[in-house]
Design a protein around this motif. Sequence first.
Motif, PDB file in Angstrom:
ATOM      1  N   ILE A 196      33.334  70.095  49.291  1.00 61.37           N
ATOM      2  CA  ILE A 196      34.682  69.667  49.881  1.00 61.37           C
ATOM      3  C   ILE A 196      34.863  68.297  50.056  1.00 61.37           C
ATOM      4  N   PRO A 197      33.318  67.016  50.775  1.00 57.88           N
ATOM      5  CA  PRO A 197      33.455  65.979  50.282  1.00 57.88           C
ATOM      6  C   PRO A 197      33.726  65.379  48.866  1.00 57.88           C
ATOM      7  N   LYS A 198      33.083  66.430  47.725  1.00 56.11           N
ATOM      8  CA  LYS A 198      32.644  65.546  46.688  1.00 56.11           C
ATOM      9  C   LYS A 198      34.529  65.644  46.348  1.00 56.11           C
ATOM     10  N   LEU A 199      35.022  66.959  46.327  1.00 57.59           N
ATOM     11  CA  LEU A 199      36.538  67.419  45.950  1.00 57.59           C
ATOM     12  C   LEU A 199      37.237  65.924  46.025  1.00 57.59           C
ATOM     13  N   LYS A 200      37.281  66.162  47.740  1.00 54.75           N
ATOM     14  CA  LYS A 200      37.980  64.690  48.117  1.00 54.75           C
ATOM     15  C   LYS A 200      37.609  63.134  47.489  1.00 54.75           C
ATOM     16  N   ARG A 201      36.550  63.255  47.273  1.00 54.45           N
ATOM     17  CA  ARG A 201      35.812  61.801  47.269  1.00 54.45           C
ATOM     18  C   ARG A 201      36.415  61.985  45.121  1.00 54.45           C
ATOM     19  N   TYR A 202      36.570  62.910  44.297  1.00 55.29           N
ATOM     20  CA  TYR A 202      37.030  62.738  42.733  1.00 55.29           C
ATOM     21  C   TYR A 202      38.595  62.850  42.459  1.00 55.29           C
ATOM     22  N   PHE A 203      39.207  63.579  43.977  1.00 55.02           N
ATOM     23  CA  PHE A 203      40.718  63.121  43.365  1.00 55.02           C
ATOM     24  C   PHE A 203      41.371  61.474  44.273  1.00 55.02           C
ATOM     25  N   ALA A 204      41.114  61.316  45.162  1.00 55.04           N
ATOM     26  CA  ALA A 204      41.351  60.021  45.456  1.00 55.04           C
ATOM     27  C   ALA A 204      40.735  59.084  44.436  1.00 55.04           C
ATOM     28  N   GLU A 205      39.706  58.775  43.120  1.00 61.62           N
ATOM     29  CA  GLU A 205      39.419  58.462  42.574  1.00 61.62           C
ATOM     30  C   GLU A 205      40.349  58.319  41.114  1.00 61.62           C
ATOM     31  N   PHE A 206      40.933  60.321  41.319  1.00 65.61           N
ATOM     32  CA  PHE A 206      41.853  60.551  40.147  1.00 65.61           C
ATOM     33  C   PHE A 206      43.002  60.215  40.799  1.00 65.61           C
ATOM     34  N   LEU A 207      43.758  60.018  41.806  1.00 62.08           N
ATOM     35  CA  LEU A 207      44.841  58.879  42.222  1.00 62.08           C
ATOM     36  C   LEU A 207      44.428  57.721  42.264  1.00 62.08           C
ATOM     37  N   LYS A 208      43.410  56.833  41.784  1.00 57.63           N
ATOM     38  CA  LYS A 208      43.301  55.610  41.751  1.00 57.63           C
ATOM     39  C   LYS A 208      43.849  55.318  40.488  1.00 57.63           C
ATOM     40  N   GLU A 209      43.236  56.856  39.736  1.00 59.48           N
ATOM     41  CA  GLU A 209      43.560  56.238  38.482  1.00 59.48           C
ATOM     42  C   GLU A 209      44.094  56.607  37.238  1.00 59.48           C
ATOM     43  N   ASN A 210      45.266  57.687  38.104  1.00 61.11           N
ATOM     44  CA  ASN A 210      46.545  57.747  37.724  1.00 61.11           C
ATOM     45  C   ASN A 210      47.363  57.455  38.182  1.00 61.11           C
TER      46      ASN A 210
END
Length: 225
Positions: A196-210
């Motif tokens: 879950i922590p890895k997925l949270k980091r992924y989506f935080a970066e995803f939101l920034k990039e998009n």
Amino acid sequence: MFKHVLDLEKIEERLRETQRQFALINARLTMQRDGMSDSIVEHMMEGYSYVDRLLRDNTDILRIGQFHHLLELNHLVLCGSEGERRAEFRNHIERTEAHFYDRELGDIGGLVDWYERHRGQPVRKRAAGVYVRVLSRPQLYIEGNHRTGALIMSYILGREGKPPFVLTPENAEAYFNPSTLVRDAHKYSFDELIKIPKLKRYFAEFLKENEDESLIAKPETVETS
């Protein structure tokens, strides 16, 4: 006061383009999804309009006494606001509410406790964290967790002036494929420590990039008499 926080016309343009290309998008996904019908787009737009009102009214939907707004977002994406359809879905709406408040099932209390502990984090991390907690097992709602989670993310981002998250042909694959991993994760297990922590980091970066600043409406004042 500002007339709008979100540019609802541009949001609908993005969703309609995604709808037109959805068959091509679906072919690239690791897990095939149902189609994107007109009613799905229309109900999502009702959801974004509701988020817009919440933001303009400065309503904190993650505070005790305001949780009904989180339920309403789910009702909107599943059945819209039309009275006859709400009556048709009455049993489902009642079951969703019971699920939502049950500490063994939806557990809104657990989600809000997590959010309170993380209010000091950057807004994208908070939005991503809430999305992951909505979607991971046990899910917050009986159905519609992806769509409602996208609206909740948009609300959290909008509280700090960030653009909403809107599904587009460009970001759909990067959104749906990891979301499948989130759905398979269990928040009250060993997944809480590693997956879950890895997925949270992924989506935080995803939101920034998009991020798309054009989805925020230009300030437009409303004359008052």
